[in-house]
Design a protein around this motif. Sequence first.
Motif, PDB file in Angstrom:
ATOM      1  N   UNK A  85      46.817  59.692  82.930  1.00  0.00           N
ATOM      2  CA  UNK A  85      45.504  59.042  82.867  1.00  0.00           C
ATOM      3  C   UNK A  85      44.381  60.042  82.635  1.00  0.00           C
ATOM      4  N   UNK A  86      44.641  61.316  82.875  1.00  0.00           N
ATOM      5  CA  UNK A  86      43.609  62.338  82.700  1.00  0.00           C
ATOM      6  C   UNK A  86      43.056  62.359  81.279  1.00  0.00           C
TER       7      UNK A  86
ATOM      8  N   UNK B 142      47.242  51.296  76.045  1.00  0.00           N
ATOM      9  CA  UNK B 142      47.108  52.704  75.648  1.00  0.00           C
ATOM     10  C   UNK B 142      48.393  53.496  75.934  1.00  0.00           C
ATOM     11  N   UNK B 143      49.420  52.802  76.421  1.00  0.00           N
ATOM     12  CA  UNK B 143      50.693  53.435  76.771  1.00  0.00           C
ATOM     13  C   UNK B 143      50.515  54.569  77.781  1.00  0.00           C
ATOM     14  N   UNK B 144      49.655  54.326  78.743  1.00  0.00           N
ATOM     15  CA  UNK B 144      49.399  55.312  79.797  1.00  0.00           C
ATOM     16  C   UNK B 144      50.021  54.816  81.095  1.00  0.00           C
TER      17      UNK B 144
ATOM     18  N   UNK C 177      30.471  48.576  89.703  1.00  0.00           N
ATOM     19  CA  UNK C 177      31.820  49.102  89.546  1.00  0.00           C
ATOM     20  C   UNK C 177      31.765  50.620  89.414  1.00  0.00           C
ATOM     21  N   UNK C 178      32.649  51.287  90.124  1.00  0.00           N
ATOM     22  CA  UNK C 178      32.782  52.735  89.996  1.00  0.00           C
ATOM     23  C   UNK C 178      34.247  53.031  89.711  1.00  0.00           C
ATOM     24  N   UNK C 179      34.518  53.557  88.528  1.00  0.00           N
ATOM     25  CA  UNK C 179      35.894  53.871  88.128  1.00  0.00           C
ATOM     26  C   UNK C 179      36.100  55.379  88.164  1.00  0.00           C
ATOM     27  N   UNK C 180      37.209  55.803  88.771  1.00  0.00           N
ATOM     28  CA  UNK C 180      37.517  57.230  88.867  1.00  0.00           C
ATOM     29  C   UNK C 180      38.959  57.461  88.430  1.00  0.00           C
ATOM     30  N   UNK C 181      39.222  58.652  87.890  1.00  0.00           N
ATOM     31  CA  UNK C 181      40.568  59.028  87.467  1.00  0.00           C
ATOM     32  C   UNK C 181      40.932  60.369  88.092  1.00  0.00           C
ATOM     33  N   UNK C 182      42.017  60.360  88.870  1.00  0.00           N
ATOM     34  CA  UNK C 182      42.518  61.587  89.478  1.00  0.00           C
ATOM     35  C   UNK C 182      41.421  62.365  90.210  1.00  0.00           C
ATOM     36  N   UNK C 183      40.556  61.607  90.899  1.00  0.00           N
ATOM     37  CA  UNK C 183      39.495  62.197  91.716  1.00  0.00           C
ATOM     38  C   UNK C 183      38.516  63.048  90.893  1.00  0.00           C
TER      39      UNK C 183
ATOM     40  N   UNK D 247      32.846  61.091  79.524  1.00  0.00           N
ATOM     41  CA  UNK D 247      32.258  60.059  78.656  1.00  0.00           C
ATOM     42  C   UNK D 247      33.188  58.870  78.467  1.00  0.00           C
ATOM     43  N   UNK D 248      34.492  59.144  78.267  1.00  0.00           N
ATOM     44  CA  UNK D 248      35.448  58.043  78.094  1.00  0.00           C
ATOM     45  C   UNK D 248      35.587  57.262  79.395  1.00  0.00           C
ATOM     46  N   UNK D 249      35.604  57.970  80.498  1.00  0.00           N
ATOM     47  CA  UNK D 249      35.680  57.321  81.814  1.00  0.00           C
ATOM     48  C   UNK D 249      34.478  56.416  82.035  1.00  0.00           C
ATOM     49  N   UNK D 250      33.304  56.882  81.645  1.00  0.00           N
ATOM     50  CA  UNK D 250      32.089  56.069  81.796  1.00  0.00           C
ATOM     51  C   UNK D 250      32.172  54.808  80.931  1.00  0.00           C
ATOM     52  N   UNK D 251      32.787  54.931  79.748  1.00  0.00           N
ATOM     53  CA  UNK D 251      32.946  53.769  78.870  1.00  0.00           C
ATOM     54  C   UNK D 251      33.885  52.746  79.491  1.00  0.00           C
TER      55      UNK D 251
END
Length: 213
Positions: free
Chosen positions: A105-106, A81-83, A138-144, A114-118
């Motif tokens: 990444x935000x 995704x070039x992130x 699994x729990x994924x988080x972005x920038x808290x 929704x995208x984070x959940x995906x």
Amino acid sequence: MRKSLELRSKTKDEAIKKALVELEVREEDIEITVIQNPTKGFLGIIGAKDGVYKVSVKEKKQEKKETEIAKEFISTMLKNANVDAKVNVVQEGNLIKVDIEGKEAACLIGRRGETLDSIQFLTGLALNKVNKDSHLRVLVDIENYRSKREKSLVRYANKAAREVAKTRKTKKLDYMNPYERRIVHSALQNDKYVITYSEGTDPYRRLVIEYKK
């Protein structure tokens, strides 16, 4: 544990049975090589010879840890995704926590996460593909984001609960995913004036706050 052995037996199957007992392994964990086939001899008795077999324990491939799989999966996704972001993974009990750090990444959080959940869902699928018997979550988080969202949901839940307590009218909240519904349920579970329950089916399942009669 012994890695291999050579033995004599009348049949290959008999050799396998003996080897499993001596090596203390399962049949799928061994390889068998026929060094010399058995001979029946004259009338099946005179001159008969047992076969000679070499049985070896298969070398097990070094399996990657679930944390490594999760990190590699998300790192590859970010690269595609070039992130530009950093991926941190830790395991706490049966929970694998993935934190993605980086302002870029935000953009992967999406509306209400929704995208984070995906991303979280796909990461879970990647782990299950490698180990179907895994009981890890699994729990994924972005920038808290999840911590901020949790605080926001608790404020929203308390505000809605006060409204229901005052008007005594049932209030249906916006559609939420299971994780968010649990946060609201937990925030209001000891409330003196209201009760909560869910209705509908995902992804259109919502939480209802009702005055406690």
